[in-house]
Write an enzyme that holds these catalytic residues in place. Structure first.
Site, PDB file in Angstrom:
ATOM      1  N   GLY A 162       0.826  -1.204   0.000  1.00  0.00           N
ATOM      2  CA  GLY A 162       0.000   0.000   0.000  1.00  0.00           C
ATOM      3  C   GLY A 162       0.855   1.245   0.000  1.00  0.00           C
ATOM      4  O   GLY A 162       0.434   2.306   0.477  1.00  0.00           O
ATOM      5  N   GLY A 163       2.037   1.122  -0.571  1.00  0.00           N
ATOM      6  CA  GLY A 163       3.004   2.223  -0.536  1.00  0.00           C
ATOM      7  C   GLY A 163       2.642   3.406  -1.400  1.00  0.00           C
ATOM      8  O   GLY A 163       3.306   4.445  -1.326  1.00  0.00           O
ATOM      9  N   ARG A 164       1.598   3.273  -2.232  1.00  0.00           N
ATOM     10  CA  ARG A 164       1.160   4.408  -3.049  1.00  0.00           C
ATOM     11  C   ARG A 164      -0.126   5.014  -2.510  1.00  0.00           C
ATOM     12  O   ARG A 164      -0.708   5.894  -3.138  1.00  0.00           O
ATOM     13  CB  ARG A 164       0.958   3.950  -4.503  1.00  0.00           C
ATOM     14  CG  ARG A 164       2.229   3.461  -5.175  1.00  0.00           C
ATOM     15  CD  ARG A 164       3.281   4.528  -5.251  1.00  0.00           C
ATOM     16  NE  ARG A 164       2.871   5.589  -6.163  1.00  0.00           N
ATOM     17  CZ  ARG A 164       3.387   6.811  -6.159  1.00  0.00           C
ATOM     18  NH1 ARG A 164       4.302   7.148  -5.260  1.00  0.00           N
ATOM     19  NH2 ARG A 164       2.970   7.712  -7.020  1.00  0.00           N
ATOM     20  N   GLY A 165      -0.558   4.525  -1.357  1.00  0.00           N
ATOM     21  CA  GLY A 165      -1.746   5.091  -0.727  1.00  0.00           C
ATOM     22  C   GLY A 165      -1.403   6.292   0.130  1.00  0.00           C
ATOM     23  O   GLY A 165      -0.263   6.770   0.177  1.00  0.00           O
ATOM     24  N   PHE A 166      -2.402   6.780   0.844  1.00  0.00           N
ATOM     25  CA  PHE A 166      -2.259   7.985   1.667  1.00  0.00           C
ATOM     26  C   PHE A 166      -1.127   7.844   2.685  1.00  0.00           C
ATOM     27  O   PHE A 166      -0.140   8.592   2.648  1.00  0.00           O
ATOM     28  CB  PHE A 166      -3.609   8.259   2.341  1.00  0.00           C
ATOM     29  CG  PHE A 166      -3.566   9.267   3.453  1.00  0.00           C
ATOM     30  CD1 PHE A 166      -2.744  10.380   3.386  1.00  0.00           C
ATOM     31  CD2 PHE A 166      -4.371   9.095   4.570  1.00  0.00           C
ATOM     32  CE1 PHE A 166      -2.720  11.317   4.422  1.00  0.00           C
ATOM     33  CE2 PHE A 166      -4.356  10.023   5.602  1.00  0.00           C
ATOM     34  CZ  PHE A 166      -3.516  11.118   5.525  1.00  0.00           C
ATOM     35  N   LYS A 206     -11.075  -5.028   9.343  1.00  0.00           N
ATOM     36  CA  LYS A 206      -9.795  -4.589   9.903  1.00  0.00           C
ATOM     37  C   LYS A 206      -9.511  -5.294  11.223  1.00  0.00           C
ATOM     38  O   LYS A 206      -8.358  -5.664  11.512  1.00  0.00           O
ATOM     39  CB  LYS A 206      -9.821  -3.075  10.121  1.00  0.00           C
ATOM     40  CG  LYS A 206      -9.916  -2.241   8.859  1.00  0.00           C
ATOM     41  CD  LYS A 206      -8.584  -2.045   8.184  1.00  0.00           C
ATOM     42  CE  LYS A 206      -7.755  -1.006   8.855  1.00  0.00           C
ATOM     43  NZ  LYS A 206      -6.518  -0.695   8.089  1.00  0.00           N
TER      44      LYS A 206
END
Length: 589
Positions: A21-25, A170
């Site tokens: 998820g390194g391109r997420g917020f 989650k």
């Protein structure tokens, strides 16, 4: 040789980590922080469509790291374990962020990404002998949507039932990560940030801006006294670094645990919302609405969307937002401070300021939107004259609009619903005004230390110019009426005829009991329809256009069935005009 050893200690060989998820917020923020530390080779793993760099990142730290080999991009679908293994093989640390843009309306999609994705990442880490796994969870995993949380700590259990599907998933993923701690040498922990915001936020701040644009941002849900913890994004990424260092030192107290992460500055929820909205040029929330009423409104919108598709739900309130906005949610971060060494690096006030600056493109009066959306007057505002009347009917100032609405309703009751004649209502109103003015006039100059201002005679005087303008207006209206009567008597002006007929019909309403209903309905509609039309102008215009085109198509289809003599008569009088393949109704000249 001793000098070389000391240099090696000062400049150790970079270790490899993977950020899912390194391109997420939050993923982007963590990647930049890892690169700034200078001791990591960072593998950025995300869905293939998210890997392209934005134009603003061409000369960024990430772009330079990609060129030098200190960073690499990996397209990974967490539902495919083989792709995960390829991305993490040879790494020592994995930071796991769930997908940023999950389709929350698709149960299966969310489950496979969040829960099954967590299972695949855990299994791949064990096979590849990864030493540490840090999972980014959420404080929502202990919130059931109906009970307040006051300074809650990690002893809080998961709720028996979640009202929010994503929070449920989650919680399941977090439990899986913590349960696999110290199996096959893998140390794990989970972080639970509360209400994350900051640069690149794709949820909280854009949602608040959409509320403000749609008109719902004016309302305070619940009492407005609830307190919440908020967390600036950079503090969350700092907490991940702290957790990794704690696990690297094999601190038993940190492994297999979950930690709440906040800014350590609990704030009134609505004061925080006000700071964001006013900082971006929008009106602060003012009108309090009970939480149950907000629920009923939400249910109505869902019904209209699901059954008829008439109302778009993307700008309206969400169920999760109603829960967050009407409950207190504060958390104790003592465990995070003592066991992983976390403390905020950016204060709440500084974080709000930086966030507002980063979202300047969404500001109400930004250079990007001022000419397209906001400074440009709406159709209904132009229709109402863009003056004080428009401000009142469009609820620009809720208190002022409500005062006028209440006063007009009282006058409506006084003259039409109380059962008296018009003359009697006027006389009694004048009598009440006289008693009120007389009573105000005999009040002492001071009452309980408060000064009573006296009314000067000039308040009741009408300037001579105003009287002259009124007389001139009456004379103009009289002369214009005479002119209309002359044109009507000539019998060749259809517009005048229709206006005169409408005026007579209105006079007929005045002499009947229907006038009361008409005025009452008009009073309510004036304060509702204009406001509703301004909020949904494009949707209403589209419906009217569709209806108009349907009517025209009906007239076109009926054209062939109209007798030729009737067609000839209508064409000669300018009511019916032929086109190519269709007929058009026009106003008579």
């Amino acid at each position: 040789m001793a000098m070389d050893d000391r240099l090696a200690e000062l400049n150790p060989k970079p270790r490899t980590c993977v950020v899912f998820g390194g391109r997420g917020f939050l993923g982007r923020s963590l990647v930049l922080r890892l690169l700034k530390l200078g001791k990591w080779i960072v593998r950025v793993a995300d869905s293939t469509q998210s890997l392209h760099l934005d134009p603003s990142e061409r000369d960024s730290l990430l772009s330079q790291a990609l060129s030098s080999g200190l960073a690499s991009l990996h397209g990974v679908d967490v539902r495919d374990k083989s792709q995960i293994i390829t991305a993490i093989e040879g790494s020592s640390v994995v930071f796991y962020f769930d997908g940023a843009d999950l389709r929350t309306d698709n149960f299966y999609h969310c489950y496979t990404i969040v829960v099954q994705g967590a299972k695949n990442v855990i299994s791949a880490c064990r096979e590849c002998k990864v030493r540490r796994l840090i999972y980014n969870s959420s404080a929502d995993v202990v919130f059931d949507g109906s009970h307040d949380i006051n300074n809650g700590d990690e002893s809080l259990p998961y709720p028996w039932k979640f009202d929010d599907m994503l929070s449920d998933f989650k919680a399941q993923a977090e439990a899986l990560v913590l349960r696999c701690n110290d199996i096959d040498g893998l140390l794990t922990c989970a972080l639970r940030p509360s209400n994350v915001f900051g640069h690149g936020d794709s949820h909280l701040v854009p949602f608040l801006v959409n509320l403000a644009k749609s008109g719902w941002g004016k309302f305070i849900i619940g009492s407005g006294e609830n307190t919440s913890d908020f967390t600036y994004a950079e503090n969350v990424t700092h907490a991940h670094i702290c957790a990794e260092e704690a696990l690297d030192n094999r601190m038993v107290a940190a492994a297999g645990k979950a930690f709440f992460i906040t800014n350590l500055e609990p704030a009134n929820f609505w004061e925080f919302v006000t700071l964001i909205l006013e900082g971006l040029g929008y009106q602060r929330p003012l009108v309090k609405v009970p939480a149950k009423m907000a629920w009923y409104i939400l249910l109505f919108f869902k019904l209209m969307t699901e059954k008829y598709g008439l109302i778009k739900h993307n700008h309206s309130m969400s169920a999760h937002y109603i829960q967050l906005a009407s409950h207190t949610r504060t958390f104790d971060c003592t465990a995070a401070r003592n066991q992983i060494g976390y403390s905020p690096v950016v204060s709440l006030q500084e974080g709000v300021t930086l966030t507002i600056e980063s979202f300047s493109h969404l500001a109400k009066y930004s250079s990007f939107t001022s000419y397209s959306d906001f400074n440009e007057q709406s159709k209904v505002e132009k229709l109402l004259g863009s003056g004080e009347v428009a401000d009142i009917l469009l609820w620009r100032d809720e208190k002022k609009s409500f005062t006028y609405f209440l006063a007009l309703n009282l006058l409506f009751y006084w003259f039409f619903l109380c059962g008296r004649t018009f003359a009697s209502s006027v006389s009694k109103l004048l009598l009440l005004v006289s008693f009120g003015l007389y009573g105000y006039g005999i009040l002492p100059p001071k009452i309980l230390g408060l000064t009573v201002k006296s009314l000067s005679l000039s308040c009741f005087e009408i300037p001579e110019m105003v009287v002259k303008d009124m007389i001139a207006t009456l004379a103009y209206l009289w002369n214009r009426g005479v002119c209309y009567m002359r044109r009507l008597a000539q019998g060749d002006d259809w517009d005048i005829f229709f206006k005169f007929a409408a005026s007579l019909y209105f006079l007929k309403l005045i002499s009947s009991q229907a006038l009361t209903v008409v005025i009452g309905v008009a009073l309510v509609f004036a304060f509702t329809l204009f406001f509703i039309y301004e909020q949904y102008e494009s949707e209403i215009d589209g419906f009217v256009k569709l209806l108009f085109n349907s009517i025209m198509s009906v007239f076109g289809s009926l054209r062939t069935n109209v007798p030729a003599s009737v067609q000839h008569f209508l064409e000669n009088h300018g009511i019916w005009r032929h086109g190519k393949g269709h007929a058009t109704i026009t106003h008579p000249k």
